[in-house]
Design an enzyme around this catalytic site. Structure first.
Site, PDB file in Angstrom:
ATOM      1  N   LYS A  40       0.829  -1.210   0.000  1.00 25.21           N
ATOM      2  CA  LYS A  40       0.000   0.000   0.000  1.00 25.21           C
ATOM      3  C   LYS A  40       0.860   1.256   0.000  1.00 25.21           C
ATOM      4  O   LYS A  40       0.476   2.264  -0.577  1.00 25.21           O
ATOM      5  CB  LYS A  40      -0.981  -0.003   1.169  1.00 25.21           C
ATOM      6  CG  LYS A  40      -2.039  -1.092   0.992  1.00 25.21           C
ATOM      7  CD  LYS A  40      -3.364  -0.812   1.641  1.00 25.21           C
ATOM      8  CE  LYS A  40      -4.363  -1.869   1.180  1.00 25.21           C
ATOM      9  NZ  LYS A  40      -5.637  -1.861   1.835  1.00 25.21           N
ATOM     10  N   LYS A  97      -3.909  -9.494  -6.616  1.00 27.91           N
ATOM     11  CA  LYS A  97      -5.196  -9.637  -5.924  1.00 27.91           C
ATOM     12  C   LYS A  97      -6.245  -8.671  -6.495  1.00 27.91           C
ATOM     13  O   LYS A  97      -5.910  -7.528  -6.829  1.00 27.91           O
ATOM     14  CB  LYS A  97      -4.956  -9.310  -4.439  1.00 27.91           C
ATOM     15  CG  LYS A  97      -6.115  -9.572  -3.527  1.00 27.91           C
ATOM     16  CD  LYS A  97      -5.825  -9.111  -2.102  1.00 27.91           C
ATOM     17  CE  LYS A  97      -6.173  -7.651  -1.906  1.00 27.91           C
ATOM     18  NZ  LYS A  97      -6.594  -7.270  -0.563  1.00 27.91           N
ATOM     19  N   LYS A 149     -10.630  -3.461  -4.302  1.00 28.77           N
ATOM     20  CA  LYS A 149     -11.634  -2.449  -4.591  1.00 28.77           C
ATOM     21  C   LYS A 149     -11.007  -1.088  -4.916  1.00 28.77           C
ATOM     22  O   LYS A 149     -11.645  -0.242  -5.522  1.00 28.77           O
ATOM     23  CB  LYS A 149     -12.659  -2.336  -3.459  1.00 28.77           C
ATOM     24  CG  LYS A 149     -12.116  -2.043  -2.082  1.00 28.77           C
ATOM     25  CD  LYS A 149     -13.276  -1.844  -1.103  1.00 28.77           C
ATOM     26  CE  LYS A 149     -13.327  -2.847   0.025  1.00 28.77           C
ATOM     27  NZ  LYS A 149     -12.177  -2.876   0.916  1.00 28.77           N
TER      28      LYS A 149
END
Ligand code: AQP
Length: 333
Positions: free
Chosen positions: A116, A198, A201
């Site tokens: 992230k 992966k 969203k």
């Protein structure tokens, strides 16, 4: 509602966007099925969501949408506690305490933080680094035995266990040591456009994910465009990430095993397989979408659910926090 003879389940999802098929197959689909066997507590983890910058109005909307989707996916608010994380102050309070029992070195190994922070290089905030400790607090406050999550959360479950064991070792038994609860099929659904990654969203490319609220025609289009290979055989194999992912999705959507899916499509090509996966997902998600849309028309009902949920969650969480405060030597108010 809480049966002392049953174990406790806790899980949460971030309202950081619209839910994907990955969130559904990896986690939420299973939440409803656990309600009779366990005491279940499910949370909209809005405090986790702000580790990435959120638009305030969007966050409010997504929080209600997620609550509605929880119910549409089978959580019965009469059987499970359903609440919003920021409504229960003990999450932040316990997270602070646990910070002081968590080592910088062990946190530096968290792969989600690395992923992230590389995606959001302009906003590598301390909250993003501290995410696993807040998650440990979420779980440990409710003395959860099992935590149903996708496989991407395994490392966070491990650090939760380490923190709990460390604390128990210093102060005697305080927390139940939780276990991750991963689905056999669907624990990791990958992106349709980059099948080695992966499905997320917050992916910038909308063709990579299927949203639970996507219209049937959009779902069909995304599956037809899904990245595969030129081999045209429907089998799971190295170098066939795209097809392996579609086999997993079809298996999870229909309740078949991946072996049964390979047998069903033996001798058929991608031209038959991709639309079949699309149709299975359209049918799987249709009731979720329709029920969510209905529930979102009734904001008063949703408000009543999260108010009652916060009261129940707060009572349980406060008991654990009081115990922790006493053990570490804070003077009772
Ligand atoms: N692709 C996935 N396959 C299987 N399970 C998944 N989960 C997420 N993506 C997949 C599981 O969904 C639950 C909720 O996840 P979350 O919203 O708390 O955070 P996340 O894992 O970071 O999910 P996203 O979609 O990737 O969100 P963003 O893009 O905001 O970071 C968890 O149980 C997770 O394992």
């Amino acid at each position: 509602m809480r049966d002392p003879n049953k174990q406790t389940i806790f899980s949460g999802v971030q309202p950081s966007g619209h839910l994907t098929l990955g969130n559904y197959l990896g986690a939420i689909k299973h939440f409803g099925t656990l309600q009779d066997e366990y005491n279940c507590i499910y949370c909209v983890v809005d405090m986790h969501a702000i580790t990435i910058r959120q638009d305030p109005a969007g966050l409010r909307r997504q929080t209600l949408e997620l609550l509605a989707q929880y119910i549409a996916c089978g959580i019965d608010p009469k059987k499970s506690i359903l609440f919003v994380q920021s409504h229960v102050p003990a999450h932040a309070q316990l997270a602070w305490v646990l910070n002081c029992y968590t080592m910088f070195g062990e946190m530096s190994r968290m792969t989600q933080f690395k992923d992230k922070s590389s995606k959001h290089a302009d906003n590598i905030n301390v909250g993003l680094f501290d995410y696993p400790v807040l998650m440990a607090a979420d779980i440990l406050l409710y003395q959860a035995h099992k935590v149903p999550v996708g496989i991407d959360q395994q490392q966070h479950i491990e650090i939760t266990r380490d923190i709990a064991q460390r604390f128990n070792g210093i102060y005697s038994d305080t927390f139940v040591i939780p276990e991750g609860f991963y689905p056999k099929v669907g624990a990791k659904i990958n992106s349709l456009s980059e099948p080695s990654k992966k499905m997320s969203k917050s992916d910038e490319n909308p063709n990579g994910y299927i949203l639970l609220l996507d219209k049937p025609e959009d779902i069909m289009r995304k599956f037809k465009r899904a990245v595969t290979d030129s081999d045209n055989r429907i089998i799971r194999a190295e170098g066939k990430d795209g097809i392996t992912n579609l086999i997993t999705i079809y298996a999870a959507a229909t309740g078949k095993s991946p072996e049964e899916v390979e047998a069903e499509f033996a001798g058929k090509g991608y031209g038959a397989f991709k639309p079949a996966v699309g149709e299975a997902v359209v049918e799987l998600l249709r009731p979720v979408r329709e029920t969510t849309e209905d529930l979102l028309k009734n904001k008063d009902y949703l408000e009543q659910i999260y108010q009652e949920g916060a009261e129940q969650a707060n009572a349980i969480a406060r008991r654990t926090l009081d115990k922790v405060y006493r053990k570490i030597g804070f003077v009772k108010r």
